[in-house]
Motif scaffolding. Structure first.
Motif, PDB file in Angstrom:
ATOM      1  N   ASN A   1      -6.415   5.460   4.093  1.00 32.57           N
ATOM      2  CA  ASN A   1      -7.054   6.672   4.593  1.00 32.57           C
ATOM      3  C   ASN A   1      -6.063   7.627   5.241  1.00 32.57           C
ATOM      4  O   ASN A   1      -6.448   8.462   6.075  1.00 32.57           O
ATOM      5  CB  ASN A   1      -8.150   6.309   5.602  1.00 32.57           C
ATOM      6  CG  ASN A   1      -9.287   5.551   4.961  1.00 32.57           C
ATOM      7  OD1 ASN A   1      -9.708   5.873   3.857  1.00 32.57           O
ATOM      8  ND2 ASN A   1      -9.774   4.522   5.640  1.00 32.57           N
ATOM      9  N   VAL A   2      -4.786   7.506   4.874  1.00 30.80           N
ATOM     10  CA  VAL A   2      -3.744   8.364   5.436  1.00 30.80           C
ATOM     11  C   VAL A   2      -2.901   8.957   4.309  1.00 30.80           C
ATOM     12  O   VAL A   2      -2.431   8.222   3.435  1.00 30.80           O
ATOM     13  CB  VAL A   2      -2.828   7.584   6.405  1.00 30.80           C
ATOM     14  CG1 VAL A   2      -1.707   8.492   6.913  1.00 30.80           C
ATOM     15  CG2 VAL A   2      -3.623   7.022   7.571  1.00 30.80           C
ATOM     16  N   ILE A   3      -2.729  10.259   4.339  1.00 32.27           N
ATOM     17  CA  ILE A   3      -1.769  10.958   3.477  1.00 32.27           C
ATOM     18  C   ILE A   3      -0.795  11.674   4.405  1.00 32.27           C
ATOM     19  O   ILE A   3      -1.213  12.453   5.266  1.00 32.27           O
ATOM     20  CB  ILE A   3      -2.462  11.976   2.549  1.00 32.27           C
ATOM     21  CG1 ILE A   3      -3.406  11.260   1.580  1.00 32.27           C
ATOM     22  CG2 ILE A   3      -1.425  12.797   1.774  1.00 32.27           C
ATOM     23  CD1 ILE A   3      -4.230  12.200   0.721  1.00 32.27           C
ATOM     24  N   ALA A   4       0.477  11.413   4.271  1.00 36.78           N
ATOM     25  CA  ALA A   4       1.485  12.002   5.150  1.00 36.78           C
ATOM     26  C   ALA A   4       1.835  13.409   4.686  1.00 36.78           C
ATOM     27  O   ALA A   4       2.094  13.634   3.502  1.00 36.78           O
ATOM     28  CB  ALA A   4       2.741  11.134   5.165  1.00 36.78           C
ATOM     29  N   ALA A   5       1.842  14.358   5.621  1.00 34.63           N
ATOM     30  CA  ALA A   5       2.068  15.754   5.248  1.00 34.63           C
ATOM     31  C   ALA A   5       2.882  16.471   6.318  1.00 34.63           C
ATOM     32  O   ALA A   5       3.602  15.831   7.095  1.00 34.63           O
ATOM     33  CB  ALA A   5       0.725  16.446   5.003  1.00 34.63           C
TER      34      ALA A   5
ATOM     35  N   LEU B   1       9.274   3.973   3.435  1.00 35.49           N
ATOM     36  CA  LEU B   1       9.602   2.944   4.420  1.00 35.49           C
ATOM     37  C   LEU B   1       8.322   2.371   5.036  1.00 35.49           C
ATOM     38  O   LEU B   1       8.163   1.149   5.157  1.00 35.49           O
ATOM     39  CB  LEU B   1      10.503   3.544   5.512  1.00 35.49           C
ATOM     40  CG  LEU B   1      11.007   2.611   6.595  1.00 35.49           C
ATOM     41  CD1 LEU B   1      11.806   1.454   6.003  1.00 35.49           C
ATOM     42  CD2 LEU B   1      11.866   3.395   7.594  1.00 35.49           C
ATOM     43  N   ALA B   2       7.393   3.263   5.394  1.00 32.90           N
ATOM     44  CA  ALA B   2       6.118   2.806   5.945  1.00 32.90           C
ATOM     45  C   ALA B   2       5.350   1.983   4.929  1.00 32.90           C
ATOM     46  O   ALA B   2       4.754   0.945   5.270  1.00 32.90           O
ATOM     47  CB  ALA B   2       5.298   3.998   6.419  1.00 32.90           C
ATOM     48  N   SER B   3       5.360   2.410   3.674  1.00 30.60           N
ATOM     49  CA  SER B   3       4.647   1.681   2.636  1.00 30.60           C
ATOM     50  C   SER B   3       5.170   0.254   2.492  1.00 30.60           C
ATOM     51  O   SER B   3       4.400  -0.705   2.325  1.00 30.60           O
ATOM     52  CB  SER B   3       4.779   2.419   1.287  1.00 30.60           C
ATOM     53  OG  SER B   3       4.166   3.692   1.335  1.00 30.60           O
ATOM     54  N   SER B   4       6.479   0.095   2.566  1.00 31.09           N
ATOM     55  CA  SER B   4       7.083  -1.236   2.410  1.00 31.09           C
ATOM     56  C   SER B   4       6.711  -2.161   3.561  1.00 31.09           C
ATOM     57  O   SER B   4       6.664  -3.386   3.402  1.00 31.09           O
ATOM     58  CB  SER B   4       8.601  -1.109   2.309  1.00 31.09           C
ATOM     59  OG  SER B   4       9.156  -0.706   3.554  1.00 31.09           O
ATOM     60  N   ARG B   5       6.402  -1.553   4.728  1.00 34.66           N
ATOM     61  CA  ARG B   5       6.061  -2.368   5.906  1.00 34.66           C
ATOM     62  C   ARG B   5       4.567  -2.581   6.042  1.00 34.66           C
ATOM     63  O   ARG B   5       4.135  -3.442   6.806  1.00 34.66           O
ATOM     64  CB  ARG B   5       6.636  -1.711   7.144  1.00 34.66           C
ATOM     65  CG  ARG B   5       8.143  -1.579   7.128  1.00 34.66           C
ATOM     66  CD  ARG B   5       8.750  -1.467   8.511  1.00 34.66           C
ATOM     67  NE  ARG B   5       8.414  -0.250   9.208  1.00 34.66           N
ATOM     68  CZ  ARG B   5       9.319   0.594   9.728  1.00 34.66           C
ATOM     69  NH1 ARG B   5      10.607   0.356   9.558  1.00 34.66           N
ATOM     70  NH2 ARG B   5       8.937   1.657  10.390  1.00 34.66           N
ATOM     71  N   LEU B   6       3.786  -1.813   5.326  1.00 32.73           N
ATOM     72  CA  LEU B   6       2.330  -1.949   5.404  1.00 32.73           C
ATOM     73  C   LEU B   6       1.820  -2.885   4.324  1.00 32.73           C
ATOM     74  O   LEU B   6       0.655  -2.960   4.060  1.00 32.73           O
ATOM     75  CB  LEU B   6       1.660  -0.578   5.299  1.00 32.73           C
ATOM     76  CG  LEU B   6       1.876   0.361   6.475  1.00 32.73           C
ATOM     77  CD1 LEU B   6       1.414   1.774   6.137  1.00 32.73           C
ATOM     78  CD2 LEU B   6       1.112  -0.147   7.703  1.00 32.73           C
TER      79      LEU B   6
ATOM     80  N   THR C   1       0.842  -1.186   0.000  1.00 27.48           N
ATOM     81  CA  THR C   1       0.000   0.000   0.000  1.00 27.48           C
ATOM     82  C   THR C   1       0.881   1.242   0.000  1.00 27.48           C
ATOM     83  O   THR C   1       1.691   1.434   0.917  1.00 27.48           O
ATOM     84  CB  THR C   1      -0.911   0.023   1.232  1.00 27.48           C
ATOM     85  OG1 THR C   1      -1.758  -1.123   1.202  1.00 27.48           O
ATOM     86  CG2 THR C   1      -1.762   1.282   1.251  1.00 27.48           C
ATOM     87  N   GLU C   2       0.757   2.057  -1.008  1.00 24.72           N
ATOM     88  CA  GLU C   2       1.579   3.264  -1.082  1.00 24.72           C
ATOM     89  C   GLU C   2       0.971   4.373  -0.238  1.00 24.72           C
ATOM     90  O   GLU C   2      -0.196   4.734  -0.408  1.00 24.72           O
ATOM     91  CB  GLU C   2       1.706   3.750  -2.525  1.00 24.72           C
ATOM     92  CG  GLU C   2       2.565   5.004  -2.650  1.00 24.72           C
ATOM     93  CD  GLU C   2       2.565   5.598  -4.045  1.00 24.72           C
ATOM     94  OE1 GLU C   2       3.321   6.560  -4.270  1.00 24.72           O
ATOM     95  OE2 GLU C   2       1.801   5.108  -4.898  1.00 24.72           O
ATOM     96  N   ILE C   3       1.756   4.902   0.682  1.00 23.67           N
ATOM     97  CA  ILE C   3       1.346   6.067   1.460  1.00 23.67           C
ATOM     98  C   ILE C   3       1.676   7.320   0.648  1.00 23.67           C
ATOM     99  O   ILE C   3       2.849   7.581   0.345  1.00 23.67           O
ATOM    100  CB  ILE C   3       2.064   6.116   2.818  1.00 23.67           C
ATOM    101  CG1 ILE C   3       1.690   4.897   3.663  1.00 23.67           C
ATOM    102  CG2 ILE C   3       1.711   7.410   3.550  1.00 23.67           C
ATOM    103  CD1 ILE C   3       0.241   4.836   4.089  1.00 23.67           C
ATOM    104  N   LEU C   4       0.653   8.063   0.289  1.00 20.87           N
ATOM    105  CA  LEU C   4       0.867   9.294  -0.469  1.00 20.87           C
ATOM    106  C   LEU C   4       1.413  10.386   0.447  1.00 20.87           C
ATOM    107  O   LEU C   4       1.243  10.348   1.670  1.00 20.87           O
ATOM    108  CB  LEU C   4      -0.442   9.754  -1.098  1.00 20.87           C
ATOM    109  CG  LEU C   4      -1.125   8.765  -2.046  1.00 20.87           C
ATOM    110  CD1 LEU C   4      -2.419   9.358  -2.596  1.00 20.87           C
ATOM    111  CD2 LEU C   4      -0.199   8.354  -3.180  1.00 20.87           C
ATOM    112  N   THR C   5       2.073  11.364  -0.167  1.00 21.15           N
ATOM    113  CA  THR C   5       2.646  12.471   0.595  1.00 21.15           C
ATOM    114  C   THR C   5       2.168  13.807   0.038  1.00 21.15           C
ATOM    115  O   THR C   5       1.876  13.939  -1.152  1.00 21.15           O
ATOM    116  CB  THR C   5       4.187  12.439   0.544  1.00 21.15           C
ATOM    117  OG1 THR C   5       4.614  12.456  -0.833  1.00 21.15           O
ATOM    118  CG2 THR C   5       4.728  11.211   1.242  1.00 21.15           C
TER     119      THR C   5
END
Length: 403
Positions: A367-371, A398-403, A2-6
């Protein structure tokens, strides 16, 4: 995976060329809006191209124009998110009176009133620190603001300036290969904190700002862009009420501002709206900040898909746990601050990842976008600001690779 968008909260460091070009503009006859010269227009357009390209290079998923259309004439300015609107609204005038220092009526139960900026409770409690230029506590440059001396309205210049912002961002997005971006715009509630010398009624003045801000929101939405409504007042007003009000009284006061924003956004799809709130961007103790747990349900009433808020600074990082008890409405997305404007320390990518994972574990990574907590431009050194965005992207990967 899951890719965390920024993304980020909006303001990015202005270049020396853009600052100089803005400072060189002659001031118009009203004393507020500087003249838009061809030279400045060209510098602005190129600067927006460059700042969007830099976001692309770093790996920011959802960019904006750096708020470059909200002009700054110095490298450090904490208030451009708010003061930019003065150029776009008729009925405002610099009267020569500094209303921030005037005595204001105190609040009473059931009668919440904003006091003067100078009487903020945090500023009063730590007056020695705020008054010491070597303390590290900073309010940024403090300008004398205009007052509403007649009926206010979104001016012809305002229409021209927002169209300029839209054109510059759309061209820059296309050049860098982005499909979507956002533009920042002020909320009616935050705008209504300037001095009213015409309407004579707090609610009537707030209503007037609903009509003023709606054309800017509509223009951004019609262009297919996302509107980020900046409304620090939702949380920050609490510090500007003396004596401290009850939670119930403050929420009733804030609910009027939420209703005003929703009226201004009427008809605009929630998918095109981000709400940004914070407790003020000044570098100070913030001991009188309102608890997010008590505010969250009220701000979730705003018709916005995305909720951007401070979650990285030392006063509010602990509040990630509130989402264990507060259900995120279906279709909503959290845009928490993962790196902060309030420290010069650049967060480690591992810390960034841990902060992201906290939210993702509760509401789901989709449901998370890092900002960022708040705007980085004008508040910390440009080199540090860009380093924070780089570590934000690294930590998100890094978070995406672990999620």
């Amino acid at each position: 995976m899951t890719e965390i968008l920024t993304s980020h909260a909006g303001s990015l460091p202005r270049t020396p060329e853009l600052i100089a070009a803005n400072a060189a503009r002659p001031v118009g006859p009203d004393g507020l809006a500087p003249v838009i010269t061809d030279e400045f227009r060209d510098v602005l357009a190129q600067s927006v191209q460059d700042v969007v390209a830099r976001q692309k290079q770093i790996g920011i998923s959802i960019p904006n124009d750096g708020e470059y259309g909200h002009a700054m004439s110095s490298a450090y300015n904490y208030g451009t998110w708010w003061s930019y609107i003065f150029d776009r609204v008729s009925g405002l005038e610099v009267t020569g009176v500094d209303h921030r220092t005037q005595e204001s009526a105190c609040s009473a139960p059931g009668d919440v009133r904003l006091t003067s900026f100078a009487d903020r409770r945090d500023w009063v409690r730590f007056a020695d620190a705020y008054g010491d230029p070597e303390s590290g506590v900073s309010l940024g440059k403090q300008n004398v603001f205009p007052a509403a001396t007649g009926p206010i309205g979104f001016s012809d210049l305002g229409h021209a300036l927002i169209e300029q912002d839209i054109d510059n961002l759309r061209a820059a997005l296309s050049a860098s290969g982005y499909e979507q971006g956002f533009l920042n715009s002020l909320s009616p509630g935050s705008a209504s904190r300037i001095q009213d010398d015409h309407y004579g009624d707090v609610d009537a003045f707030l209503d007037a700002w609903v009509d003023v801000m709606r054309p800017e929101y509509q223009a951004i939405a019609d262009a297919g862009l996302v509107i980020q409504v900046d409304d620090p007042s939702l949380a920050e007003n609490f510090d500007q009420i003396t004596p401290e009000p009850s939670v119930e009284d403050y929420l009733a006061f804030t609910a009027k501002r939420v209703d005003a924003l929703n009226r201004a956004l009427a008809g605009i799809p929630e998918e095109q709206v981000r709400l940004h709130l914070c407790w003020g961007s000044w570098h100070g103790p913030h001991t009188t900040d309102f608890a997010f747990r008590d505010l969250a349900a009220t701000v979730l009433e705003v018709n916005a898909k995305y909720l951007s808020f401070e979650a990285a600074n030392a006063r509010h990082e602990h509040e990630w746990t509130i989402w264990k008890d507060i259900a995120l409405p279906e279709g909503r997305v959290l845009v928490p601050g993962i790196v902060s404007h309030s420290t010069n320390v650049v967060e480690h990518p591992e810390l960034v990842a841990q902060r992201i994972e906290r939210f993702a574990s509760i509401v789901g990574p989709e449901n998370v976008i890092a900002a960022t907590d708040c705007g980085l431009g004008g508040r910390i050194h440009p080199d540090i600001a860009w380093a924070k965005l780089e570590t934000l992207v690294e930590g998100a990967a890094l978070a995406s690779s672990r999620l």
